[in-house]
Design an enzyme around this catalytic site. Structure first.
Site, PDB file in Angstrom:
ATOM      1  N   ARG A 143       0.860  -1.191   0.000  1.00  0.00           N
ATOM      2  CA  ARG A 143       0.000   0.000   0.000  1.00  0.00           C
ATOM      3  C   ARG A 143       0.891   1.235   0.000  1.00  0.00           C
ATOM      4  O   ARG A 143       1.435   1.630   1.024  1.00  0.00           O
ATOM      5  CB  ARG A 143      -0.900  -0.016   1.240  1.00  0.00           C
ATOM      6  CG  ARG A 143      -2.057   0.961   1.188  1.00  0.00           C
ATOM      7  CD  ARG A 143      -2.728   1.056   2.546  1.00  0.00           C
ATOM      8  NE  ARG A 143      -1.888   1.786   3.487  1.00  0.00           N
ATOM      9  CZ  ARG A 143      -1.786   1.524   4.778  1.00  0.00           C
ATOM     10  NH1 ARG A 143      -2.433   0.507   5.306  1.00  0.00           N
ATOM     11  NH2 ARG A 143      -1.000   2.256   5.557  1.00  0.00           N
ATOM     12  N   TYR A 182       3.827   4.751  11.502  1.00  0.00           N
ATOM     13  CA  TYR A 182       4.117   3.326  11.665  1.00  0.00           C
ATOM     14  C   TYR A 182       4.997   2.743  10.558  1.00  0.00           C
ATOM     15  O   TYR A 182       5.247   1.545  10.542  1.00  0.00           O
ATOM     16  CB  TYR A 182       2.814   2.517  11.775  1.00  0.00           C
ATOM     17  CG  TYR A 182       1.828   2.748  10.657  1.00  0.00           C
ATOM     18  CD1 TYR A 182       1.934   2.066   9.450  1.00  0.00           C
ATOM     19  CD2 TYR A 182       0.774   3.637  10.811  1.00  0.00           C
ATOM     20  CE1 TYR A 182       1.028   2.270   8.432  1.00  0.00           C
ATOM     21  CE2 TYR A 182      -0.146   3.856   9.797  1.00  0.00           C
ATOM     22  CZ  TYR A 182      -0.019   3.168   8.614  1.00  0.00           C
ATOM     23  OH  TYR A 182      -0.928   3.378   7.594  1.00  0.00           O
ATOM     24  N   HIS A 210      -3.595   4.447   4.697  1.00  0.00           N
ATOM     25  CA  HIS A 210      -4.773   3.571   4.748  1.00  0.00           C
ATOM     26  C   HIS A 210      -5.981   4.269   4.125  1.00  0.00           C
ATOM     27  O   HIS A 210      -6.683   3.698   3.295  1.00  0.00           O
ATOM     28  CB  HIS A 210      -5.055   3.201   6.207  1.00  0.00           C
ATOM     29  CG  HIS A 210      -6.311   2.423   6.410  1.00  0.00           C
ATOM     30  ND1 HIS A 210      -6.473   1.142   5.940  1.00  0.00           N
ATOM     31  CD2 HIS A 210      -7.476   2.755   7.022  1.00  0.00           C
ATOM     32  CE1 HIS A 210      -7.678   0.709   6.261  1.00  0.00           C
ATOM     33  NE2 HIS A 210      -8.317   1.663   6.910  1.00  0.00           N
TER      34      HIS A 210
END
Length: 377
Positions: free
Chosen positions: A274, A287, A278
């Site tokens: 990805r 993160y 998100h």
């Protein structure tokens, strides 16, 4: 069951279980390859179908532009949220293109691009994310189940539809898409178990993009790969490079054919990444590092295919320009139509909830109608 007395034990000990315990098949043929299957950059690429690959290239370019335009619409307030699939276009598009007209696609909330590649109007694909409708299209017309926001709940639905189709004698395959995070949901396990027991014509496609929001895969599962989970249910597991559109096409085509001809379900893990957050509400820098993202940019699915096709003389500058021009035209049309304010009716909240409205729903609709009439007065 055989009962045998153990020497000196003075009691019976069951040593031979009944035949029903035995596995239905050997495990070895079900195991995935140790490394993700690839085609681009390997000798297998010599067998590429030029026309098919040019089509895939045009779809990848259009998909990348679709992602960029949808993300821009969130920044302009025209979409409430958008889960981007930048970096995952190969898996998204291959999932749509391998299906026949009568087949069904069961997408997750992130799979609007797969729906668009299957022929759905991009505006209709984004209607849910704008907040206008629960589903902005007729699922039966397009053979695309409603975009599913709850994780993995679409998987048992796919199994049920496929099993019912087989009982009717219809040659229908259901392709169900889910992210790596969805494999931690109970629905995932229930769907795979039912599908394998019933030998339902279903293909499960897991897009392992590295993170379930902010949770890396290593904190979700201790399995060697997600594809290995197939073995526990009695179906083949395939591990494939999710950024290699040629490999995705080959593996998905094989799985769909297997399902259609009575071979049962397959679990495919597409290893991808990805590239963006998100959703537009997520801060991915909390993160993961920029260096990690940069490393994956070298494995970009659009560039992988473009380099292969140009090196083999399958794609030239004119072909690249045509693909980009078509993508820009799509983006301009999407932008223009999404910038028009939608005409909404609050009473639509009660439409398409049940085939026949329940008494409670009728009461709620009457209450809202009365409130709207009072406001109008």
């Amino acid at each position: 069951m055989t009962v045998q007395e153990l020497p000196g034990a003075g009691a019976s000990h069951r040593v031979t279980p009944p035949p029903a315990w035995r596995p239905r098949m050997e495990a070895a043929p079900l195991l995935p390859d140790p490394e993700p299957y690839r085609v681009l950059g390997t000798p297998a690429a010599e067998e590429l179908d030029p026309a098919l690959m040019r089509r895939y290239y045009a779809e990848l370019v259009r998909g990348r532009r679709y992602n960029a335009q949808a993300t821009a619409l969130t920044k302009q307030g025209r979409l409430a949220v958008y889960p981007s699939t930048v970096g995952q276009e190969a898996a998204e598009i291959a999932a749509a293109l391998v299906l026949e007209e009568q087949d069904w696609l069961f997408p997750s909330y992130r799979d609007t691009l797969a729906a668009v590649a299957r022929g759905l109007d991009p505006v209709q694909a984004l209607t849910l994310l704008r907040g206008d409708w629960h589903t902005g299209y007729d699922p039966r017309e397009h053979r695309i189940a409603p975009l599913c926001t709850p994780l993995a709940t679409q998987l048992p639905h796919a199994v049920g539809l496929a099993h019912a189709a087989r009982l009717r004698g219809d040659e229908v395959v259901a392709l169900a898409m889910v992210g790596d995070g969805g494999t931690s949901e109970g629905d995932f396990h229930e769907a795979l178990n039912f599908a394998a027991v019933w030998q339902a014509p279903v293909v499960f496609l897991v897009q392992n993009n590295g993170f379930a929001i902010s949770v890396p895969l290593a904190k979700q599962t201790a399995a060697p790969t997600l594809a290995h989970k197939a073995v526990g249910y009695g179906m083949p597991g395939r591990l494939v490079d999710g950024n290699d559109v040629a490999a995705m096409h080959e593996v998905l085509t094989e799985a769909v054919k297997r399902a259609r001809t009575g071979g049962g379900p397959t679990l495919i893990e597409a290893v991808t990444y990805r590239m963006e957050a998100h959703t537009n509400a997520d801060d991915a820098t909390r993160y993961r590092t920029d260096a990690e993202v940069e490393a994956w940019k070298a494995h970009d699915p659009v560039q992988l295919l473009e380099r292969e096709l140009t090196a083999r003389g399958i794609l030239d500058e004119e072909g690249i320009r045509e693909a980009r021009d078509a993508a820009e035209a799509m983006a301009a049309d999407l932008r223009e139509r999404m910038n028009a304010d939608p005409v909404t009716d609050p009473m639509d909240l009660f439409a398409h909830v049940y085939a026949e409205q329940t008494g409670r729903l009728r009461e709620q609709a009457a209450m809202l109608r009365a409130e709207l009439e009072a406001e109008g007065e």
